[in-house]
Design an enzyme around this catalytic site. Structure first.
Site, mmCIF file in Angstrom:
data_model
loop_
_atom_site.group_PDB
_atom_site.id
_atom_site.type_symbol
_atom_site.label_atom_id
_atom_site.label_comp_id
_atom_site.label_asym_id
_atom_site.label_seq_id
_atom_site.Cartn_x
_atom_site.Cartn_y
_atom_site.Cartn_z
ATOM 1 N N ASP A 146 -1.527 4.825 -6.402
ATOM 2 C CA ASP A 146 -0.095 4.702 -6.098
ATOM 3 C C ASP A 146 0.695 5.905 -6.581
ATOM 4 O OD1 ASP A 146 -1.069 1.779 -5.946
ATOM 5 O OD2 ASP A 146 0.894 1.845 -4.973
ATOM 6 N N ASN A 165 -2.793 2.680 -10.240
ATOM 7 C CA ASN A 165 -3.277 1.933 -9.072
ATOM 8 C C ASN A 165 -3.242 0.449 -9.425
ATOM 9 O OD1 ASN A 165 -4.357 1.959 -6.351
ATOM 10 N ND2 ASN A 165 -6.292 1.252 -7.236
ATOM 11 N N ARG A 186 10.338 -0.892 -4.534
ATOM 12 C CA ARG A 186 9.181 -0.959 -5.447
ATOM 13 C C ARG A 186 9.131 0.367 -6.214
ATOM 14 N NH1 ARG A 186 3.688 -3.155 -3.076
ATOM 15 N NH2 ARG A 186 3.428 -3.743 -5.268
ATOM 16 N N GLY A 221 0.862 -1.186 0.000
ATOM 17 C CA GLY A 221 0.000 0.000 0.000
ATOM 18 C C GLY A 221 0.891 1.226 0.000
ATOM 19 N N ALA A 222 0.572 2.180 -0.888
ATOM 20 C CA ALA A 222 1.502 3.287 -1.153
ATOM 21 C C ALA A 222 1.926 4.066 0.107
ATOM 22 C CB ALA A 222 0.888 4.207 -2.208
HETATM 23 O O1 MRU Z 1 0.686 -3.889 -4.647
HETATM 24 P P1 MRU Z 1 0.033 -3.151 -3.513
HETATM 25 O O2 MRU Z 1 -0.820 -4.006 -2.642
HETATM 26 O O3 MRU Z 1 1.038 -2.341 -2.729
HETATM 27 O O4 MRU Z 1 -0.930 -2.120 -4.226
HETATM 28 C C1 MRU Z 1 -1.680 -1.257 -3.436
HETATM 29 C C2 MRU Z 1 -2.639 -0.431 -4.201
HETATM 30 O O5 MRU Z 1 -2.695 -0.460 -5.404
HETATM 31 C C3 MRU Z 1 -3.467 0.529 -3.410
HETATM 32 O O6 MRU Z 1 -4.708 0.750 -4.018
HETATM 33 C C4 MRU Z 1 -2.725 1.877 -3.351
HETATM 34 O O7 MRU Z 1 -1.413 1.684 -2.878
HETATM 35 C C5 MRU Z 1 -3.409 2.865 -2.498
HETATM 36 S S1 MRU Z 1 -3.225 2.512 -0.786
HETATM 37 C C6 MRU Z 1 -3.974 3.729 0.106
#
Ligand code: MRU
Length: 346
Positions: free
Chosen positions: A238, A248, A90, A48-49
């Site tokens: 993201d 995203n 990442r 999650g970002a």
């Molecule tokens: O690969 P992830 O689980 O890190 O991807 C997360 C997402 O795409 C979320 O929608 C995004 O980070 C927003 S979190 C508030």
């Protein structure tokens, strides 16, 4: 979710809730060096970002925490190397780079201090990044409530909740604020292949908070919309470019296309730390590609023939013209996004 914390600093260590093991087990990881944070982000024990930005900030603190107070050059080498290594974990989420740039600035601002005080200054910066994120999510959530109907039937994708942030969440923060404001909320959750953040994490955290949750497979979303079961789609982000294009979780773009087809508002929720004011469009956002095994296996079970070619982009880009609104802590941004995002950049 009140008693479950995504990231905490406890006695010189970082405590993370291991999201790879949810929902079966609630396991807390105690991490004492920055390599542990690097691995937790790469392996998605934490994801999650905003959350990866916060964890990375604490990772910088861990990298220098045990450096002797006489070793100034060692301190600086370790801090800068850790920042570089954490940035390489990442590529897509802007929040990671935003948080690490804040840590690098905190380091430069405090260079005249003793090593002991420098350590405290870095810890303070990381703690502020965490607290600041929680406040941004809460404010953003309140702004988003006006987009919800009194009976809001929401579709969401991936996990943009407390688990993806310091706490509270972005897309799910709007739902929390909406519930508090007395709206009746029903949530359809996309399972979110390949790693099931929707099924494992969003369903878990919303059920913990007593929401009415219905899980669907990703390929059911169009039919759910056609049946009139949802009246708004809300997702996180993201990275957001200056023209409003949004990166995203893979599958978000497809949802935006079918939401438009069914005249359902497609809403993105993100703090300003997710905006990349250096990029004009989403074309320039780096998209992470992850291991083929995430697609060929579910857990330990192989579901595809050995040797099959795999394409596994972890994110996609939703063009700005499919987006109804972007909810931030500074308010709701509506089209024209280029002009309205520019106002926020100031
Ligand atoms: O690969 P992830 O689980 O890190 O991807 C997360 C997402 O795409 C979320 O929608 C995004 O980070 C927003 S979190 C508030």
């Amino acid at each position: 979710m009140d008693d479950i914390k995504t990231i905490q600093w406890v006695n010189g260590k970082v405590r993370l809730l291991d999201q790879a093991q949810l929902p079966e087990e609630l396991v807390l990881l105690e991490i004492s060096d920055h390599n542990g944070i690097v691995n937790a982000i790469k392996n998605m024990n934490l994801r999650g970002a905003p959350a990866i930005g916060i964890a990375a900030a604490f990772g910088v603190v861990l990298a220098v925490w045990n450096v002797p107070e006489t070793d100034r050059s060692g301190f600086l080498v370790k801090a800068n190397k850790a920042i570089d290594e954490l940035k390489a974990t990442r590529p897509t989420a802007k929040n990671l780079f935003w948080a690490l740039d804040k840590m690098r600035n905190a380091l430069s601002r405090n260079l005249n201090k003793s090593i002991r005080d420098l350590k405290q200054a870095l810890l303070k910066e990381a703690q502020e990044i965490l607290e600041d994120d929680i406040q941004r999510c809460k404010t953003l959530g309140k702004h988003g409530v006006e987009l919800l109907q009194n009976r809001a039937n929401v579709l969401t994708h991936c996990n943009a909740g407390a688990l993806a942030t310091g706490d509270y969440g972005t897309a799910l923060g709007i739902l929390r604020a909406g519930k508090q404001a007395g709206k009746k909320i029903k949530v359809y959750v996309d399972e979110t292949r390949p790693l099931f953040q929707g099924a494992r994490l969003t369903a878990f955290e919303l059920m913990e908070d007593g929401f009415d949750v219905t899980l669907i497979c990703d390929n059911m979303a169009a039919f759910v919309m056609q049946q009139g079961l949802v009246n708004i789609v809300i997702v996180g982000a993201d990275r957001i470019a200056r023209n409003g294009d949004v990166a995203n979780k893979i599958g978000t773009y497809g949802l935006a296309v079918i939401a438009q087809k069914h005249n359902i508002p497609f809403v993105v929720a993100a703090p300003l730390s997710t905006f990349d004011f250096t990029l004009e469009t989403g074309r320039d956002i780096p998209i992470e590609e992850r291991a083929p095994e995430e697609v060929t296996k579910i857990g330990a079970k192989t579901i595809a023939p050995e040797g099959v070619k795999v394409y596994n982009p972890a994110f996609d880009i939703t063009p700005h013209y499919l987006i109804h609104a972007i909810v931030t802590e500074k308010g709701i941004i509506k089209p024209p996004f280029w002009e309205n995002i520019a106002k926020l950049a100031k």
